[in-house]
Design a protein around this motif. Structure first.
Motif, PDB file in Angstrom:
ATOM      1  N   GLU A  28      48.881  87.001  29.447  1.00 32.41           N
ATOM      2  CA  GLU A  28      48.495  87.559  30.860  1.00 32.41           C
ATOM      3  C   GLU A  28      47.709  86.532  31.747  1.00 32.41           C
ATOM      4  O   GLU A  28      47.770  86.684  32.738  1.00 32.41           O
ATOM      5  CB  GLU A  28      47.735  88.836  30.739  1.00 32.41           C
ATOM      6  CG  GLU A  28      46.284  88.754  30.076  1.00 32.41           C
ATOM      7  CD  GLU A  28      46.261  88.820  28.822  1.00 32.41           C
ATOM      8  OE1 GLU A  28      45.207  89.096  28.216  1.00 32.41           O
ATOM      9  OE2 GLU A  28      47.310  88.564  28.252  1.00 32.41           O
ATOM     10  N   TYR A 174      43.322  91.197  37.689  1.00 37.02           N
ATOM     11  CA  TYR A 174      44.540  91.734  37.349  1.00 37.02           C
ATOM     12  C   TYR A 174      45.354  90.112  37.828  1.00 37.02           C
ATOM     13  O   TYR A 174      45.079  89.538  38.608  1.00 37.02           O
ATOM     14  CB  TYR A 174      45.321  92.532  37.703  1.00 37.02           C
ATOM     15  CG  TYR A 174      44.793  93.891  37.174  1.00 37.02           C
ATOM     16  CD1 TYR A 174      45.044  94.586  36.254  1.00 37.02           C
ATOM     17  CD2 TYR A 174      43.684  94.495  38.025  1.00 37.02           C
ATOM     18  CE1 TYR A 174      44.396  95.776  35.958  1.00 37.02           C
ATOM     19  CE2 TYR A 174      43.007  95.585  37.822  1.00 37.02           C
ATOM     20  CZ  TYR A 174      43.470  96.449  36.740  1.00 37.02           C
ATOM     21  OH  TYR A 174      42.769  97.509  36.173  1.00 37.02           O
ATOM     22  N   LEU A 175      46.371  89.810  36.660  1.00 34.20           N
ATOM     23  CA  LEU A 175      47.020  88.606  37.145  1.00 34.20           C
ATOM     24  C   LEU A 175      48.552  88.898  37.184  1.00 34.20           C
ATOM     25  O   LEU A 175      49.024  89.989  36.548  1.00 34.20           O
ATOM     26  CB  LEU A 175      47.085  87.398  35.978  1.00 34.20           C
ATOM     27  CG  LEU A 175      45.586  87.067  35.807  1.00 34.20           C
ATOM     28  CD1 LEU A 175      45.485  86.074  34.575  1.00 34.20           C
ATOM     29  CD2 LEU A 175      44.840  86.530  36.899  1.00 34.20           C
ATOM     30  N   THR A 176      49.247  88.113  38.005  1.00 31.31           N
ATOM     31  CA  THR A 176      50.797  88.212  37.849  1.00 31.31           C
ATOM     32  C   THR A 176      51.357  87.747  36.690  1.00 31.31           C
ATOM     33  O   THR A 176      50.640  86.883  35.787  1.00 31.31           O
ATOM     34  CB  THR A 176      51.409  87.579  39.325  1.00 31.31           C
ATOM     35  OG1 THR A 176      51.018  85.936  39.064  1.00 31.31           O
ATOM     36  CG2 THR A 176      50.643  88.090  40.478  1.00 31.31           C
ATOM     37  N   LYS A 177      52.757  87.869  36.704  1.00 36.83           N
ATOM     38  CA  LYS A 177      53.541  87.290  35.413  1.00 36.83           C
ATOM     39  C   LYS A 177      53.407  85.657  35.231  1.00 36.83           C
ATOM     40  O   LYS A 177      53.517  85.137  34.320  1.00 36.83           O
ATOM     41  CB  LYS A 177      54.860  87.489  35.320  1.00 36.83           C
ATOM     42  CG  LYS A 177      54.891  89.232  35.023  1.00 36.83           C
ATOM     43  CD  LYS A 177      56.392  89.505  35.222  1.00 36.83           C
ATOM     44  CE  LYS A 177      56.629  91.223  35.257  1.00 36.83           C
ATOM     45  NZ  LYS A 177      58.176  91.499  34.864  1.00 36.83           N
ATOM     46  N   ASP A 178      53.160  85.057  36.402  1.00 36.91           N
ATOM     47  CA  ASP A 178      53.048  83.702  36.532  1.00 36.91           C
ATOM     48  C   ASP A 178      51.593  83.025  36.324  1.00 36.91           C
ATOM     49  O   ASP A 178      51.476  81.908  36.268  1.00 36.91           O
ATOM     50  CB  ASP A 178      53.550  83.053  37.904  1.00 36.91           C
ATOM     51  CG  ASP A 178      54.991  83.321  38.161  1.00 36.91           C
ATOM     52  OD1 ASP A 178      55.813  83.469  37.207  1.00 36.91           O
ATOM     53  OD2 ASP A 178      55.502  83.633  39.186  1.00 36.91           O
ATOM     54  N   GLN A 180      48.855  83.701  38.216  1.00 39.60           N
ATOM     55  CA  GLN A 180      48.018  83.642  39.504  1.00 39.60           C
ATOM     56  C   GLN A 180      47.410  85.045  39.543  1.00 39.60           C
ATOM     57  O   GLN A 180      47.731  86.062  39.011  1.00 39.60           O
ATOM     58  CB  GLN A 180      49.113  83.607  40.681  1.00 39.60           C
ATOM     59  CG  GLN A 180      49.757  82.343  40.794  1.00 39.60           C
ATOM     60  CD  GLN A 180      48.735  81.054  41.146  1.00 39.60           C
ATOM     61  OE1 GLN A 180      47.741  81.691  41.628  1.00 39.60           O
ATOM     62  NE2 GLN A 180      49.290  79.811  41.283  1.00 39.60           N
ATOM     63  N   ASP A 182      46.095  88.131  40.788  1.00 40.13           N
ATOM     64  CA  ASP A 182      46.915  89.184  41.496  1.00 40.13           C
ATOM     65  C   ASP A 182      46.014  90.061  42.731  1.00 40.13           C
ATOM     66  O   ASP A 182      45.925  90.048  43.757  1.00 40.13           O
ATOM     67  CB  ASP A 182      47.844  90.112  41.035  1.00 40.13           C
ATOM     68  CG  ASP A 182      48.389  90.821  41.691  1.00 40.13           C
ATOM     69  OD1 ASP A 182      49.109  90.610  42.716  1.00 40.13           O
ATOM     70  OD2 ASP A 182      48.444  92.341  41.246  1.00 40.13           O
ATOM     71  N   ARG A 183      44.933  90.638  42.041  1.00 36.72           N
ATOM     72  CA  ARG A 183      43.927  91.114  42.616  1.00 36.72           C
ATOM     73  C   ARG A 183      42.626  91.313  41.879  1.00 36.72           C
ATOM     74  O   ARG A 183      42.440  91.053  40.664  1.00 36.72           O
ATOM     75  CB  ARG A 183      44.439  92.935  42.952  1.00 36.72           C
ATOM     76  CG  ARG A 183      44.709  93.576  41.943  1.00 36.72           C
ATOM     77  CD  ARG A 183      45.476  94.673  42.128  1.00 36.72           C
ATOM     78  NE  ARG A 183      45.803  95.685  40.890  1.00 36.72           N
ATOM     79  CZ  ARG A 183      46.818  95.395  40.025  1.00 36.72           C
ATOM     80  NH1 ARG A 183      47.572  94.083  40.459  1.00 36.72           N
ATOM     81  NH2 ARG A 183      46.997  96.114  38.970  1.00 36.72           N
ATOM     82  N   LYS A 222      43.375  92.289  47.365  1.00 37.07           N
ATOM     83  CA  LYS A 222      44.448  91.455  46.986  1.00 37.07           C
ATOM     84  C   LYS A 222      44.190  89.992  47.080  1.00 37.07           C
ATOM     85  O   LYS A 222      43.646  89.474  48.108  1.00 37.07           O
ATOM     86  CB  LYS A 222      45.566  91.826  48.097  1.00 37.07           C
ATOM     87  CG  LYS A 222      46.356  93.196  47.656  1.00 37.07           C
ATOM     88  CD  LYS A 222      47.010  93.303  46.304  1.00 37.07           C
ATOM     89  CE  LYS A 222      48.229  92.419  46.639  1.00 37.07           C
ATOM     90  NZ  LYS A 222      49.200  92.413  45.249  1.00 37.07           N
ATOM     91  N   GLU A 224      46.253  87.639  47.556  1.00 34.20           N
ATOM     92  CA  GLU A 224      46.769  86.779  48.499  1.00 34.20           C
ATOM     93  C   GLU A 224      46.349  86.729  50.018  1.00 34.20           C
ATOM     94  O   GLU A 224      46.584  85.988  50.830  1.00 34.20           O
ATOM     95  CB  GLU A 224      48.265  87.176  48.686  1.00 34.20           C
ATOM     96  CG  GLU A 224      48.409  88.636  48.874  1.00 34.20           C
ATOM     97  CD  GLU A 224      49.728  89.225  48.751  1.00 34.20           C
ATOM     98  OE1 GLU A 224      50.203  90.546  49.487  1.00 34.20           O
ATOM     99  OE2 GLU A 224      50.601  88.706  48.187  1.00 34.20           O
TER     100      GLU A 224
END
Length: 248
Positions: A28, A174-178, A180, A182-183, A222, A224
């Motif tokens: 993760e 929380y992270l993205t699949k890549d 990064q 996420d939030r 978020k 981003e």
């Protein structure tokens, strides 16, 4: 036929190494820079060799003898005789159980090793640390000297009403699949309009009371939409009385 059997057998032998690494690595928190395929394959093959050496030794000594000569013939692609084929055929189900148990054992060994690394080397400065920068930074596991008890987050975010500064206690992330971010999830959240900073602060109006509390238990931001992110680490030290040290 023998070549196909040999290739399939080799795949079964090295697959536990990939399963082990897949379970061991912190998925993760993967970084965008992946390891080269050659490096990953070499590591997986080495792991597979170690796992097979230990596992086959246990099975051969305690459970069921393994015909290593027959295994070598299959690996080399040598044509099997009719006697060898008839000898192998009744044991197909045993071979299947051998590899199924091996795959599960490889996954379990990877998870166990991962938990031990986090238990005994949980800090970012450890030579055994995973390449997971967000995890260590946002958990406060920087070093033994800098092991934060709690973390506060300051984040500026653009909205339709302007730019706001959000401030609160970090509860989760929380992270993205890549890999990064996420939030972020913060509690005891407050915010203030950045425009308010343009006016001078007098004695009656401090920087702290410019913030106003946001109702709710957890505020989700978020990543981003975040312009700037500041992390504050708090360390609780105990001398004659409990004190709190703050580091940005």
């Amino acid at each position: 036929m023998n070549i196909a059997l040999s290739a399939f057998f080799i795949l079964l032998l090295i697959l536990p190494g990939y399963i082990y690494l897949n379970a061991y690595e912190r998925r993760e928190n993967n970084t965008l820079e992946k390891k080269p395929f050659e490096a990953s394959s070499a590591t997986a093959i080495v792991c597979a060799f170690v796992i097979q050496f230990i596992y086959a030794g246990i099975v051969h000594s305690l459970l069921n003898p393994i015909d290593f000569a027959l295994c070598l013939k299959i690996l080399s692609g040598t044509k099997l005789t009719s006697d060898e084929v008839s000898q192998l055929t009744p044991d197909i189900w045993i071979v299947g159980i051998y590899f199924i148990v091996l795959f599960y054992a490889s996954h379990g060994a990877g998870k166990l090793m991962q938990s031990q690394v986090f238990k005994y080397n949980p800090y970012k400065d450890s030579k055994f640390a995973f390449d997971t920068p967000w995890y260590y930074e946002l958990k406060g596991f920087l070093s033994r000297e800098k092991d934060a008890q709690f973390i506060k987050i300051s984040a500026t975010q653009d909205t339709s009403e302007g730019t706001y500064l959000y401030y609160g206690m970090l509860q989760d992330f929380y992270l993205t699949k890549d890999g990064q971010l996420d939030r972020l999830v913060i509690s005891e959240a407050t915010r203030r309009h950045i425009k308010d900073d343009e006016t001078p602060v007098n004695v009656a109006e401090t920087s702290d009371n410019r913030f106003y509390e946001i109702k709710g238990d957890r505020l989700i931001i978020k990543y981003e939409n975040i312009i700037n992110l500041n992390v504050e680490y708090y360390y609780i030290t105990q001398k004659s009385k409990c004190t709190i040290k703050e580091y940005d």
